[in-house]
Design a protein around this motif. Sequence first.
Motif, short mmCIF file in Angstrom:
data_model
loop_
_atom_site.label_atom_id
_atom_site.label_comp_id
_atom_site.label_asym_id
_atom_site.label_seq_id
_atom_site.Cartn_x
_atom_site.Cartn_y
_atom_site.Cartn_z
N LYS A 22 39.10 34.58 42.04
CA LYS A 22 38.09 34.93 42.02
C LYS A 22 38.26 36.31 41.16
CE LYS A 22 35.59 33.43 46.10
NZ LYS A 22 35.18 33.70 47.35
N GLY A 23 37.27 36.65 40.37
CA GLY A 23 37.40 38.06 39.84
C GLY A 23 37.40 39.00 40.59
N ASN A 24 37.15 39.41 41.97
CA ASN A 24 37.24 40.37 42.55
C ASN A 24 38.84 40.52 43.02
OD1 ASN A 24 34.64 41.08 42.55
ND2 ASN A 24 34.25 40.08 44.58
N VAL A 25 39.45 39.62 43.53
CA VAL A 25 40.94 39.48 43.66
C VAL A 25 41.76 40.18 42.57
CG1 VAL A 25 42.77 38.29 44.60
CG2 VAL A 25 40.57 37.99 45.58
N ILE A 26 41.37 39.48 41.62
CA ILE A 26 42.22 39.76 40.18
C ILE A 26 41.88 41.17 39.89
CG2 ILE A 26 42.39 39.55 37.68
CD1 ILE A 26 41.85 36.53 38.56
N ALA A 31 43.79 46.98 39.93
CA ALA A 31 43.43 48.15 40.28
C ALA A 31 44.84 48.86 41.11
CB ALA A 31 42.19 48.37 41.29
N VAL A 32 45.38 48.05 41.96
CA VAL A 32 46.64 48.20 42.63
C VAL A 32 47.81 48.94 41.59
CG1 VAL A 32 48.32 47.62 44.18
CG2 VAL A 32 45.91 47.07 44.72
N ILE A 33 47.97 47.84 40.67
CA ILE A 33 49.07 48.36 39.84
C ILE A 33 48.78 49.61 38.95
CG2 ILE A 33 50.05 47.22 37.54
CD1 ILE A 33 49.67 44.42 39.08
N VAL A 34 47.46 49.68 38.58
CA VAL A 34 47.30 50.71 37.75
C VAL A 34 47.37 51.91 38.66
CG1 VAL A 34 45.71 52.16 36.45
CG2 VAL A 34 45.80 49.65 35.98
N GLY A 35 46.68 52.04 39.98
CA GLY A 35 46.98 53.08 40.86
C GLY A 35 48.13 53.43 41.33
#
Length: 143
Positions: A22-26, A31-35
């Motif tokens: 799903k788009g939200n999970v990806i 976001a976690v990686i960039v964060g």
Amino acid sequence: MARRVRSAARGFLRDFQAFALKGNVIDLAVAVIVGGAFSKIVSSLVEDLVMPGIINPLLAQTGTGWRELTIGPGIKIGSFFGSVVDFLIIALALFLLIRGLERFKQREAAQEAEPPAPDPAVVVQQRLADTLDRLTNVLNSRP
């Protein structure tokens, strides 16, 4: 029994695949990686620029670096202070990002709410057609 287990496993894998793609999970994973990368940049900013340039001169009188500053036996106030500064910088960056996104959304909503101005030529044609219709009605109503 074995068929039931395989069928249940396939169903589970299908459900997991639908969830994971799903788009939200990806988006969340990105976001976690960039964060995490942003957190490292902010930590480096604090450890290498802010603290040595601002806090270390204040602590130079005690002869210790800002990370080694302790209170009492083993209370690492310097490390804690560095984490607080990291948090404040990240919070400020997120605040500015969210504020910018909200302003962008408000502009889009305002643009969508305003109907486009009518074309002056179309308005003149509509008035002319209405006038001709009224004139035709008046002429048809006469005996």
